[in-house]
Motif scaffolding. Structure first.
Motif, PDB file in Angstrom:
ATOM      1  N   GLY A   1      21.336  22.369   1.851  1.00 14.62           N
ATOM      2  CA  GLY A   1      20.590  22.979   2.942  1.00 14.62           C
ATOM      3  C   GLY A   1      20.930  22.424   4.314  1.00 14.62           C
ATOM      4  N   LYS A   2      21.940  21.569   4.323  1.00 11.60           N
ATOM      5  CA  LYS A   2      22.246  20.897   5.575  1.00 11.60           C
ATOM      6  C   LYS A   2      22.877  21.839   6.603  1.00 11.60           C
ATOM      7  CE  LYS A   2      23.775  16.234   6.452  1.00 11.60           C
ATOM      8  NZ  LYS A   2      24.285  15.045   5.789  1.00 11.60           N
ATOM      9  N   CYS A   3      23.732  22.738   6.144  1.00 13.72           N
ATOM     10  CA  CYS A   3      24.354  23.619   7.134  1.00 13.72           C
ATOM     11  C   CYS A   3      23.903  25.068   6.929  1.00 13.72           C
ATOM     12  CB  CYS A   3      25.876  23.478   7.117  1.00 13.72           C
ATOM     13  SG  CYS A   3      26.651  23.945   5.589  1.00 13.72           S
ATOM     14  N   VAL A   4      23.774  25.760   8.043  1.00  9.61           N
ATOM     15  CA  VAL A   4      23.175  27.092   8.042  1.00  9.61           C
ATOM     16  C   VAL A   4      23.969  28.145   7.248  1.00  9.61           C
ATOM     17  CG1 VAL A   4      22.327  28.966   9.511  1.00  9.61           C
ATOM     18  CG2 VAL A   4      22.036  26.591  10.217  1.00  9.61           C
ATOM     19  N   PRO A   5      25.290  28.238   7.442  1.00  7.28           N
ATOM     20  CA  PRO A   5      26.012  29.322   6.746  1.00  7.28           C
ATOM     21  C   PRO A   5      25.819  29.251   5.242  1.00  7.28           C
ATOM     22  CG  PRO A   5      27.494  28.071   8.185  1.00  7.28           C
ATOM     23  CD  PRO A   5      26.182  27.411   8.256  1.00  7.28           C
ATOM     24  N   CYS A   6      25.888  28.038   4.693  1.00  9.79           N
ATOM     25  CA  CYS A   6      25.746  27.880   3.260  1.00  9.79           C
ATOM     26  C   CYS A   6      24.311  28.193   2.838  1.00  9.79           C
ATOM     27  CB  CYS A   6      26.157  26.464   2.861  1.00  9.79           C
ATOM     28  SG  CYS A   6      25.855  26.039   1.150  1.00  9.79           S
ATOM     29  N   ARG A   7      23.358  27.573   3.517  1.00 12.30           N
ATOM     30  CA  ARG A   7      21.955  27.731   3.127  1.00 12.30           C
ATOM     31  C   ARG A   7      21.490  29.183   3.271  1.00 12.30           C
ATOM     32  NH1 ARG A   7      19.085  24.492   6.991  1.00 12.30           N
ATOM     33  NH2 ARG A   7      18.902  26.396   8.210  1.00 12.30           N
ATOM     34  N   GLU A   8      21.690  29.733   4.448  1.00  9.99           N
ATOM     35  CA  GLU A   8      21.181  31.082   4.701  1.00  9.99           C
ATOM     36  C   GLU A   8      22.061  32.145   4.047  1.00  9.99           C
ATOM     37  OE1 GLU A   8      18.236  31.584   5.928  1.00  9.99           O
ATOM     38  OE2 GLU A   8      18.060  29.402   6.146  1.00  9.99           O
ATOM     39  N   GLY A   9      23.362  31.889   4.070  1.00  9.05           N
ATOM     40  CA  GLY A   9      24.285  32.840   3.451  1.00  9.05           C
ATOM     41  C   GLY A   9      23.964  33.021   1.973  1.00  9.05           C
ATOM     42  N   LEU A  10      23.756  31.912   1.290  1.00 10.62           N
ATOM     43  CA  LEU A  10      23.455  32.012  -0.133  1.00 10.62           C
ATOM     44  C   LEU A  10      22.131  32.733  -0.369  1.00 10.62           C
ATOM     45  CD1 LEU A  10      24.719  28.551  -1.403  1.00 10.62           C
ATOM     46  CD2 LEU A  10      25.388  30.767  -2.330  1.00 10.62           C
ATOM     47  N   LYS A  11      21.166  32.433   0.486  1.00  9.37           N
ATOM     48  CA  LYS A  11      19.867  33.094   0.325  1.00  9.37           C
ATOM     49  C   LYS A  11      19.995  34.605   0.474  1.00  9.37           C
ATOM     50  CE  LYS A  11      16.425  29.776   1.759  1.00  9.37           C
ATOM     51  NZ  LYS A  11      16.020  29.254   3.043  1.00  9.37           N
ATOM     52  N   ARG A  12      20.727  35.014   1.497  1.00  9.83           N
ATOM     53  CA  ARG A  12      20.910  36.447   1.715  1.00  9.83           C
ATOM     54  C   ARG A  12      21.655  37.089   0.541  1.00  9.83           C
ATOM     55  NH1 ARG A  12      18.990  40.246   2.834  1.00  9.83           N
ATOM     56  NH2 ARG A  12      20.471  41.503   3.999  1.00  9.83           N
ATOM     57  N   MET A  13      22.701  36.399   0.104  1.00 10.06           N
ATOM     58  CA  MET A  13      23.461  36.934  -1.024  1.00 10.06           C
ATOM     59  C   MET A  13      22.572  37.074  -2.243  1.00 10.06           C
ATOM     60  SD  MET A  13      27.139  35.370  -1.423  1.00 10.06           S
ATOM     61  CE  MET A  13      28.471  35.553  -0.353  1.00 10.06           C
ATOM     62  N   ARG A  14      21.746  36.073  -2.456  1.00  7.47           N
ATOM     63  CA  ARG A  14      20.851  36.123  -3.621  1.00  7.47           C
ATOM     64  C   ARG A  14      19.909  37.320  -3.522  1.00  7.47           C
ATOM     65  NH1 ARG A  14      17.362  31.006  -5.657  1.00  7.47           N
ATOM     66  NH2 ARG A  14      16.368  31.154  -3.625  1.00  7.47           N
ATOM     67  N   GLU A  15      19.375  37.515  -2.317  1.00  4.03           N
ATOM     68  CA  GLU A  15      18.480  38.656  -2.110  1.00  4.03           C
ATOM     69  C   GLU A  15      19.171  39.972  -2.459  1.00  4.03           C
ATOM     70  OE1 GLU A  15      16.166  37.106   1.639  1.00  4.03           O
ATOM     71  OE2 GLU A  15      16.859  39.172   1.940  1.00  4.03           O
ATOM     72  N   ILE A  16      20.384  40.109  -1.925  1.00  4.10           N
ATOM     73  CA  ILE A  16      21.108  41.361  -2.143  1.00  4.10           C
ATOM     74  C   ILE A  16      21.400  41.565  -3.631  1.00  4.10           C
ATOM     75  CG2 ILE A  16      23.249  42.627  -1.646  1.00  4.10           C
ATOM     76  CD1 ILE A  16      23.332  41.052   1.033  1.00  4.10           C
ATOM     77  N   LEU A  17      21.868  40.494  -4.272  1.00  2.00           N
ATOM     78  CA  LEU A  17      22.217  40.627  -5.688  1.00  2.00           C
ATOM     79  C   LEU A  17      20.978  40.858  -6.550  1.00  2.00           C
ATOM     80  CD1 LEU A  17      24.968  37.901  -5.805  1.00  2.00           C
ATOM     81  CD2 LEU A  17      25.318  40.338  -6.233  1.00  2.00           C
TER      82      LEU A  17
END
Ligand SMILES: Cc1cc2nc3c(=O)[nH]c(=O)nc-3n(C[C@H](O)[C@H](O)[C@H](O)COP(=O)(O)O)c2cc1C
Ligand code: SF4
Ligand code: SF4
Ligand code: FES
Ligand code: FES
Lengths: 671, 153
Positions: free
Chosen positions: A476-492
């Motif tokens: 969760g330290k960097c935004v692209p990884c933390r938020e990107g994964l969350k968004r991807m999870r939502e979509i999937l």
């Protein structure tokens, strides 16, 4: 134990150990790796001990408990020498017969041998079983013979001779040169050349320098590091001490996860014995070189296996990655030069020293030398640990060694490289596996996980699984990884729930791009791989979910329905009794019907319906046929009408049509 | 609920005297002996070792393996690693969650079971795998769950 002070003393010790061993005397080795332990190797070992005592044979028969043999699926495994007779799935009840017949009378017990279903033959010797026959066991070989708690076993096989050679005959620079010219690439993920890493740590100015073993093995589905550490810890230690000498380090660390208790235990025993013999500590083997090792237990967090995160953890801090403005070879643990390698990488080093870089270069492909251990798991017939030369094709691994797909199902894809790897579809089965070939296909080597998937695996669901995993494991330290994964999870999650939208695929790709270029550590930069590679090869499956609300593999709960085929139901009531929701109506001689409003789609009815009957169907993308009118549910009555359902059942028509209901999925034929 | 004996905690701290970077090791020791780490234990560590409580909490909450809540008499670990996943682990988890009426990470109100989801127990060839109080059960099916759990009081 006495201390060994020179190369000559080590040789003498080895001669002494081997001369005391009478190779003509019967010897039973019992696999005691974690999987065999789980299937009851302790009880088998106890039974063997008891039976030998009862028969007064303890003096005449040797017993040794070894590490994992790799064929864990068929454990507990015992191998009897001389003759290398291999018995699988042994139970304590088999033991008296084994002692009476095989040990005393040299008689083979057929039923305990490997049965080759393709030839109908029984196979006597371990190395002739197809699972082993097509492997090249170099790094993993010791596991078959060594009792990890007995350093003498390792020494008998030539153990610590590479160390003696290095300390007494080679300068650190010569060791570096040897490892460099062997082109040994790291086995833990990135495939970075080990020799170069060692060299930059050696050349770094800071002091002291540290060497570290990475036995975090965070890849869910891979367990080769654990098996080496459990089964042959001295081989790893020997490699580590050699690296320390080459780099100029006096202090090593082994980072091993707490969830691997047997590895922690066997490592501790190994360290103690190595110290007693003088392979660790001051003046190792009389060479003046000093080095020792500390064990650091980690607590399973995937990201902690990343090099800078692991170094944080060793310092006692939270195991999160550090920003890499400097290399760990300059500034690692406590800001000192540190060199980290994977378990398998270290375990390969003594072999390179003993047999030479040329030997190592003679195995493998242009860019990837030597062998690699894979964890071949999932829907293959023979699961376990497999060591093959780099460049072996996926097809050979999955079909020759793995014996093909379970239950006669169709191969769909193989997933390599762990959570940051990708899937590889059928058309690439003939790809020779090495670091570069897998990367080219959009996957990677990773630590060697190889998860085979069949037609019953939903590819979108697998992508969702990995993204979910990574989302939980992202620090969760960097935004692209933390938020990107969350968004991807939502979509999937949306797609598998039937709420996918046009444009989802493009959006996933866009997020992937950002994550790749802007994340801090490799977890983030590679996290999109599972998504990208599944889209690359299976876009039709994504489309089916998004456009047609259909899950072709019949997995995604929101897109499937369970339905009992009235023409096949024999009214045995099994499904009704097992349904946890009381969603099935029926009675003796009354056709069963699922109440779709109550059904939670747990699939238990599908699993329990006898495979010969196969009345429970899974359907997707089509409406559930309306329940037949109650008046027509009586079985006799319908029979009188001449429908004769019972006569029609049988295996033939099973598994046809949309592959909906070929022989069971999951539990049904796994038992 | 297992009370954490603070004298034991002191003994554990003593073992690492003079060493650097031992906090995670110490917390793991406490976790593996008592299956959880209590507030009192954290206060004790903080005082004895002069480490801010916030730092201790940060580590204890980072690692899934460390539990800040008391756990049940029996611990069920359900493997959801990739190998088990493709062999039907989610169905096993569903079944256990349904039977015990708790979710992964939770404890039954009667403190009989704590249910944990884990990623790979390192015996993937036997998947799907669950471990109850350290005993491995391999190749299990949803229908086998009840029989296994029944044996634990
Ligand atoms: C998120 C993440 C997790 C990792 N986990 C592991 C691991 O469990 N074991 C391992 O050996 N390497 C792991 N690595 C790779 C290490 O960072 C490092 O490259 C490797 O241990 C170096 O050893 P090698 O060069 O011998 O492969 C991981 C990397 C990342 C980014
Ligand atoms: S188990 Fe199969 S045959 Fe038996 S009642 Fe259910 S659907 Fe009918
Ligand atoms: S899927 Fe589960 S809930 Fe639905 S009918 Fe079958 S057993 Fe009952
Ligand atoms: S643990 Fe026995 S073969 Fe793997
Ligand atoms: S994935 Fe379940 S034990 Fe490895």
């Amino acid at each position: 134990m006495l201390r060994i002070n020179s190369k000559e003393e080590l040789k003498a010790l080895r001669t002494n150990i081997t001369s005391k061993r009478d190779l003509s005397k019967p010897y039973i080795t019992i696999c005691s790796g974690t999987a065999c332990h789980a299937t009851g190797s302790d009880a088998v070992a106890a039974a063997i001990q008891a039976e030998l005592e009862k028969q007064g044979l303890t003096e005449d028969v040797g017993v040794r408990r070894t590490g994992c043999h790799g064929f864990c699926e068929r454990g507990p495994i015992i191998v009897i020498y001389p003759g290398e007779l291999c018995y699988l799935n042994v139970t304590p009840e088999d033991v008296p017969e084994i002692i009476a017949k095989t040990i005393k009378e040299n008689e083979i017990i057929e039923r305990l041998l490997y049965y080759d279903s393709s030839t109908g033959e029984r196979i006597v010797h371990e190395h002739e079983i197809p699972f082993y026959k097509y492997q090249t066991r170099v790094v993993f070989s010791g596991n078959l013979w060594v009792d990890p708690a007995n350093i003498d076993d390792y020494i008998a096989l030539g153990g610590y001779q590479a160390l003696a050679k290095v300390l007494h005959e080679m300068t650190p620079e010569e060791v570096l040169e040897e490892v460099k010219s062997a082109n040994l690439r790291g086995r833990g993920g990135g495939g970075f050349p080990a020799g170069r890493k060692w060299e930059s740590t050696r050349n770094a100015t800071g002091k002291p320098k540290y060497v570290i073993v990475n036995c975090d093995e965070g890849d869910p589905g891979a367990y080769m590091d654990r098996s080496i550490m459990e089964g042959n810890p001295h081989r790893v230690l020997e490699g580590l001490i050699i690296a320390a000498y080459a780099i100029g380090s006096q202090q090593g660390f082994v980072y091993v996860r707490q969830e691997y208790p047997l590895a922690v235990k066997n490592l501790a025993i190994a360290l103690e014995q190595a110290r007693e013999y003088g392979f660790l500590g001051k003046d190792i083997l009389g060479s003046g070189f000093e080095f020792d090792v500390k064990v650091h237990r980690g607590a399973g967090a995937f990201v902690s296996g990343e090099s800078s995160a692991l170094m944080n953890a060793i310092e006692g801090k939270v195991g999160e990655p550090r920003p890499k403005y400097t290399h760990t070879s300059d500034s690692g643990i406590w800001d000192k030069p540190s060199s980290l390698n994977n378990v398998e990488t270290y375990a390969t080093v003594p072999l390179i020293i003993r047999k030479g870089a040329d030997w190592f270069n003679s195995i493998g492909t242009e860019g990837s030398k030597g062998t690699k251990i894979f964890s071949l798991v999932g829907k293959v017939n023979n699961t376990g640990l497999v060591e093959v030369p780099m460049g072996t094709t996926l097809r050979d691994i999955i079909y020759k060694i793995g014996g093909g797909i379970r239950g006669g199902k169709k191969f769909k894809a193989v997933q390599t490289g762990g959570p940051s790897g990708g899937v590889i579809p059928e058309q690439y089965l003939d790809t020779p596996v090495d670091f570069d070939a897998l990367t080219k296909l959009g996957s990677m080597m990773g630590s060697g996980g190889m998860i085979v998937m069949d037609e019953d695996t939903c590819i979108v669901d697998i992508a969702r699984y990995f993204v979910d995993f990574l989302c939980n494991e992202s620090c969760g330290k960097c935004v692209p990884c933390r938020e990107g994964l969350k968004r991807m999870r939502e979509i999937l999650n949306g797609i598998v729930a039937g709420k996918g939208r046009e444009g989802d695929i493009e959006l996933l790709k866009e997020i992937a791009d950002v994550m790749k270029s802007a994340s801090l550590c490799a977890l983030g930069t590679t996290a999109a791989n599972p998504v990208l590679s599944t889209i690359r090869y299976f876009s039709d499956e994504y489309e089916a979910h998004i456009r047609d609300g259909r899950c072709p593999a019949l997995v995604c709960k929101d897109l499937i329905s369970f339905y009992i085929d009235p023409d096949k139901c024999t009214a045995c009531r099994l499904c009704m009794k097992n349904c946890p929701e009381g969603a099935i109506e029926g009675d003796k001689r009354v056709i069963h019907v699922i109440d779709q409003t109550k059904c939670i789609k747990c699939g238990i009815c599908y699993d329990v319906c006898p495979s010969k009957v196969g009345a429970v169907m899974k359907i997707s993308g089509e409406p559930v046929p309306p329940p037949i009118p109650e008046a027509e549910r009586g079985i006799e009555r319908r029979k009188e009408k001449g429908e004769g359902r019972k006569e029609e059942k049988g295996e033939k028509e099973r598994g046809e049509g949309k592959g909906q209901k070929a022989k069971g999925e999951g539990g049904r034929d796994e038992r | 609920m297992v009370e954490i004996d603070l004298k034991r905690v002191d003994e554990m701290i003593e073992r690492y005297k003079g060493e650097e970077g031992v906090l995670i090791q110490l917390l793991l020791d406490i976790q593996s002996e008592f299956n959880w780490i209590s507030k009192e234990a954290i206060t004790q560590i903080s005082e004895r070792m002069q480490i801010p409580k916030s730092q201790i909490y940060r580590i204890a909450s980072f690692y899934e393996a460390m539990s800040l809540e008391p756990v049940g008499r029996h611990i069920i670990q359900v493997c959801l690693g990739t190998a088990c996943q493709v062999r039907g682990a989610p169905k096993i988890l569903d079944r256990i969650e349904g039977d015990l009426k708790i979710k992964g990470g939770e404890t039954t109100p009667d403190m009989r079971f704590t249910l944990k989801r884990v990623n790979c127990l390192g015996c993937c060839a036997m998947g799907p795998v669950i471990v109850v109080d350290g005993i491995y059960h391999g190749k299990i099916t949803p229908a086998m769950v009840e029989g296994i759990l029944e044996t634990y009081e």
